[in-house]
Design an enzyme around this catalytic site. Structure first.
Site, PDB file in Angstrom:
ATOM      1  N   GLY A 185      -0.826   6.644 -18.075  1.00 19.48           N
ATOM      2  CA  GLY A 185      -0.984   7.406 -19.302  1.00 19.48           C
ATOM      3  C   GLY A 185       0.324   8.051 -19.738  1.00 19.48           C
ATOM      4  N   CYS A 186       0.318   8.543 -20.964  1.00 19.96           N
ATOM      5  CA  CYS A 186       1.541   9.120 -21.546  1.00 19.96           C
ATOM      6  C   CYS A 186       1.897  10.454 -20.900  1.00 19.96           C
ATOM      7  CB  CYS A 186       1.380   9.266 -23.057  1.00 19.96           C
ATOM      8  SG  CYS A 186      -0.148  10.085 -23.561  1.00 19.96           S
ATOM      9  N   TYR A 187       0.928  11.384 -20.911  1.00 21.44           N
ATOM     10  CA  TYR A 187       1.184  12.674 -20.271  1.00 21.44           C
ATOM     11  C   TYR A 187       1.520  12.484 -18.792  1.00 21.44           C
ATOM     12  CZ  TYR A 187      -0.868  15.571 -24.068  1.00 21.44           C
ATOM     13  OH  TYR A 187      -1.145  16.232 -25.245  1.00 21.44           O
ATOM     14  N   THR A 188       0.828  11.537 -18.171  1.00 25.11           N
ATOM     15  CA  THR A 188       0.994  11.380 -16.725  1.00 25.11           C
ATOM     16  C   THR A 188       2.381  10.857 -16.385  1.00 25.11           C
ATOM     17  OG1 THR A 188      -0.001   9.196 -16.834  1.00 25.11           O
ATOM     18  CG2 THR A 188      -1.453  11.014 -16.372  1.00 25.11           C
ATOM     19  N   CYS A 212       5.088  11.302 -18.020  1.00 19.97           N
ATOM     20  CA  CYS A 212       6.032  12.398 -18.255  1.00 19.97           C
ATOM     21  C   CYS A 212       6.008  13.401 -17.096  1.00 19.97           C
ATOM     22  CB  CYS A 212       5.658  13.079 -19.576  1.00 19.97           C
ATOM     23  SG  CYS A 212       6.912  14.140 -20.272  1.00 19.97           S
TER      24      CYS A 212
END
Lengths: 343, 343, 343, 343
Positions: free
Chosen positions: A148-151, A153
């Site tokens: 995932g995107c948040y993950t 980062c």
């Protein structure tokens, strides 16, 4: 040339993937499926593709798996779990951008996604698609759960610190802020221009699914169960994530120790460790880079880490292409080596 | 490989040029000069270049012209007129992004720019760098005056109509709207975030310099003096121009005639004529495309043309690279064939 | 104290009206109806009303008309034509914010709105709610058709020029740009943040309904049929309209003549004529002002007028309150005298 | 009517103060001083004041103090310390919006502001202008140090929890995000539109001056020294702050205990405690409200508090007016009771 198909080509992540793939020198695009727009040209849905003749198709799993070496699936979670087994059984290798194949433990998935996992048996064969940690397994994978995107980062910022033991595994706080494209292309009032512009909100406090994905990988790094606070916010921008992360340095840890931990990335093409400054979202927009900087605040006894990436690229489509490059033995940066846009 | 230098590498147009050039396969960058930041790394000024080792230099015209096949100058007008002759005399070919070498008549320049032209003798050797009109002359040029952003957007929309005589040469109105990067990188209060955000203003009404550049080229197309109204506006966006253009169709002109006029672009790599729809800025952002659509409003007796481009690419740096490609005999799309970003 | 009800209180114009009315010293709010949110508190739908105890109701026309001196209707066009007659027959005076009661000729309405007018008989009793032109009739009206946002911005700029004969009635071009709130609160993809942000588009070219409303009033001013070009654009901002208007000055007309024409507004509380500068959207945001400036471009033979207002205030809710104040004999500025926000 | 003067009337906070004061029914504005624009009309600097005849003056402390009951000073820190003593000695009461009179201990000021305090002797007479804590002292004050924007947002969220002992005083993290107007009106490149738009950055990590102001007030509430982490971020919006605050609840603390702590605000006109939802910036923009919500994340053992306000109103000018109202015995909400804008 590798034969590649995309399923779910007209969501924001799917469209970004198409943008990257049409410029990729080693890729022959064979199918682009879209439930909502089958029969239309991609350039009718996204006029930025004007001059590009791709016609969107219905999702025919048999045909797609037969015709493709690699299929990239950009479906909603749940829908991926339904579609991916047929693709794999048909002989294609799959990079899935949903949450469905990111977990080692179906129970964690079911708790956080609040639904039954319908393809549990494939989880053990799935590789978590973060090249900086799992490059070798990715190269040999049949199925990749693209992070995932948040993950991405968060994990890229914390993994080396956790692995090298310079921070306490407890009490970590991730205050993350994302552009609106992370919410996908849909007609929700909450994402209407007038509702988002000139405002910021927190959402999913304590309950956002990406929490469990971050905890999974950091627990493996720490060798113990990591439980953390993750708070996502919606920003009035299109692309980009900035995560401000608070951790407690272990006793005696100095800046040099932090730098040494991050030295694990010294040969990574897409992780940029800043020295003495902090990244901003615009430093990475349009690139596949994750940029990381930190301040060791001795007065308050905190290590503050700032991590930025473009949610559609390193947080989704770019990382998928990076995984595909590894899987196919291409130069890992092929199709991804553009400089960020800044403007 | 061609040896290329950039002078004025840290303004917005200069930085965009650097972004395009570092990915250009036929280019060896030899010098990047910046008055404000000489001695610093480009990545310190624009951290999006992180990982790129270019060091900015003082502008040493002798060294630059000696070492370079082509020099791209991104200087303020007036400063270009001072620097370019030395570069040409030193043997380099020059693509100048200022207004200094775009005019056939120094008097027009001096009227609109309100200053003396200090390199008048070079104007006769300069080619106006719009490939869609002057491709052959560009290929043979020593000095190219790269067109302005507003002007490219307007001329590409109007030139075929004027040339083919489907519109009246009189009474044309160009209502143009631009993102803030067109004003360059500077510390003016007028460009501060809080002054620009959530607002739009008209400026330079009746006096903007680009008026004269548009009139020059359209007069040549029409075979008579064209005088028009040009109104620029400042938009709260970073990049992009949309020009809404009002012309009077000649008697009996139908949609088919307009389309036929625009057919002159049918083999152009970077001009996209829409059929029945209108372009939006986001259709072209990040690409070297100019997208053009129109509505023939018979009720009001007007042809309304909408033309969009990315002011930093087709309106500046991208067009310069396109000109360089032509000059060097490269594929005209080299380094420019990315799809627009949409997001 | 006058008893006031609002129907359609939760669209953007309705909510803005509620915001103005809760601070209005002469108003007692008796009913606020909302089809979508009946039963909820207004503060649940718009948390900016936190602390305000208004509960939204179903639209019960009998009760509303019986309990109210004045009803403000913020319904979609067509829906207003259905609801307003019952309110009038019930004894209330009505200020309608839709397009349904703005026309003198039902045929014009039916042509531009492409639907049958179901309350034609009320048109002859309706007053066009532009105080600067129809103040006396408004004071005596039972039914007021509150003008549209684009139309107010355009008519206020052109009416004095047309009336005094300083411009040609033919060939007028209105290039108008509006914030997204003008499109109302709805879940359309076209208004999603990622579709609007960092872009601008033209829409409804030659067909926008407000064209007919502008032409109606200007034709009355000119004493002849006025046909003009009107092009609306969507801006990536929440509120505000800027219209750039191009007209041909009659022979011999000088700046002083334009100023003299605009002197008709010298006692108007909400029209601000600029002297030598041009208004920007942010000059009027948050206020009930329409700010107008102009440039007489003798070189091109054009008068360029720039007119700005806040589409939700002078373009909708504020003008409705102004009309209500006139109708009730209150100070015309009551509840509307705040300075614009600038920021 | 009270006679009021403003010094520093043309910065963003000063202009907002002017906006509030011109609508305030109990205020007679006697002087508005501006170093940069003395001699101009306020409406020339901020055209949103069109129609308002205020002329800006040089800062003449003698005249101002003699003519005014109350002087509001919006000067840079340091400059206030120089100017305020003369105003007080001249007999005026002063509300200072800089950081100069917010501290009880000049040493703390000197450490964080890195400069000598030139009016130390006045600190003991200064009252910290947060009405929710110091209402009685404010009513009797001669000199009020009006709190900072970030600090108001943080202290209002944390003070009741600290005072009632429901959270641990250690380990608090404040992740704050602010609109650009908080940086004032200046020509810094860092605040240029193209540098801020579509991006977010952290700044002043561990060193921002507001940290010390928050710690001062929370230490008083806790009865022990509070040291915390405060990270400000710059958002691409004009107005508004959202602070996401992480604290550790003491053992056994439940949601009901948090609510009870916040009940101290039940009669406050400008603090809105949400029940089960979280505030967003747009809920408070344009109002003097501070909106606070929370989530007790038992899984992670954290209390997450979200606090929002408009930095120019409750974070600066509005709070100053509130203090002035208290000082003068006016209704505390006079001139401040408008509903937020939402749009």
């Amino acid at each position: 040339m590798v034969k590649v198909s995309v399923i779910g080509a007209t969501g924001y992540a799917g469209a970004e993937l198409m943008r990257l793939l049409v410029s990729h020198k080693e890729v022959e695009l064979v199918h682009a499926a879209s439930k909502s727009f089958a029969g239309k040209k991609l350039s009718e849905v996204y006029p930025s593709f004007t001059g590009c003749d791709i016609v969107l198709e219905e999702m025919d799993l048999d045909t797609i798996s037969k015709d493709s070496d690699i299929v990239l699936t950009c479906l909603p979670h749940g829908a991926s779990a339904s579609a991916v087994p047929a693709l794999l059984e048909g002989g294609a290798r799959v990079i899935d951008l949903s949450g469905d194949f990111r977990y080692r433990d179906a129970g964690v998935y079911e708790t956080w996604y609040k639904q039954t996992h319908t393809a549990k048996e494939w989880l053990k064969n799935s590789v978590y698609g973060m090249p900086e940690i799992y490059r070798d397994q990715i190269a040999a994978a049949k199925l990749i759960g693209n992070p995932g995107c948040y993950t991405t980062c968060s994990i890229l910022a914390l993994y080396p610190l956790m692995k090298s033991g310079v921070i306490e595994p407890k009490g970590i706080i991730i205050d993350a802020k994302s552009g609106v494209s992370g919410a996908g292309r849909s007609e929700k009032l909450a994402n209407a221009f007038c509702e988002v512009d000139e405002s910021v909100k927190a959402y999913g406090v304590g309950t956002h699914r990406h929490t469990s994905e971050i905890e999974q990988e950091l627990s493996l790094a720490a060798g113990e169960d990591v439980v953390l606070s993750f708070t996502p916010h919606l920003l009035p921008i299109k692309r980009g994530i900035i995560s401000t992360i608070y951790a407690m340095p272990k006793d005696g840890i100095a800046e040099a120790d932090i730098k040494e931990a991050y030295a694990m990335y010294k040969d990574e093409p897409f992780v940029k460790i800043y020295d003495g400054t902090l990244p901003e979202i615009k430093h990475v927009t349009g690139s596949n880079n994750c940029a990381i900087g930190f301040v060791l605040d001795k007065r308050a006894g905190r290590l503050v880490i700032v991590s930025c990436l473009d949610n559609l690229i390193k947080g989704a489509a770019g990382q998928a292409v990076q995984n595909m490059n590894i899987l196919c033995g291409f130069d890992e940066s092929e199709g991804l080596n553009g400089t960020g846009w800044y403007l």
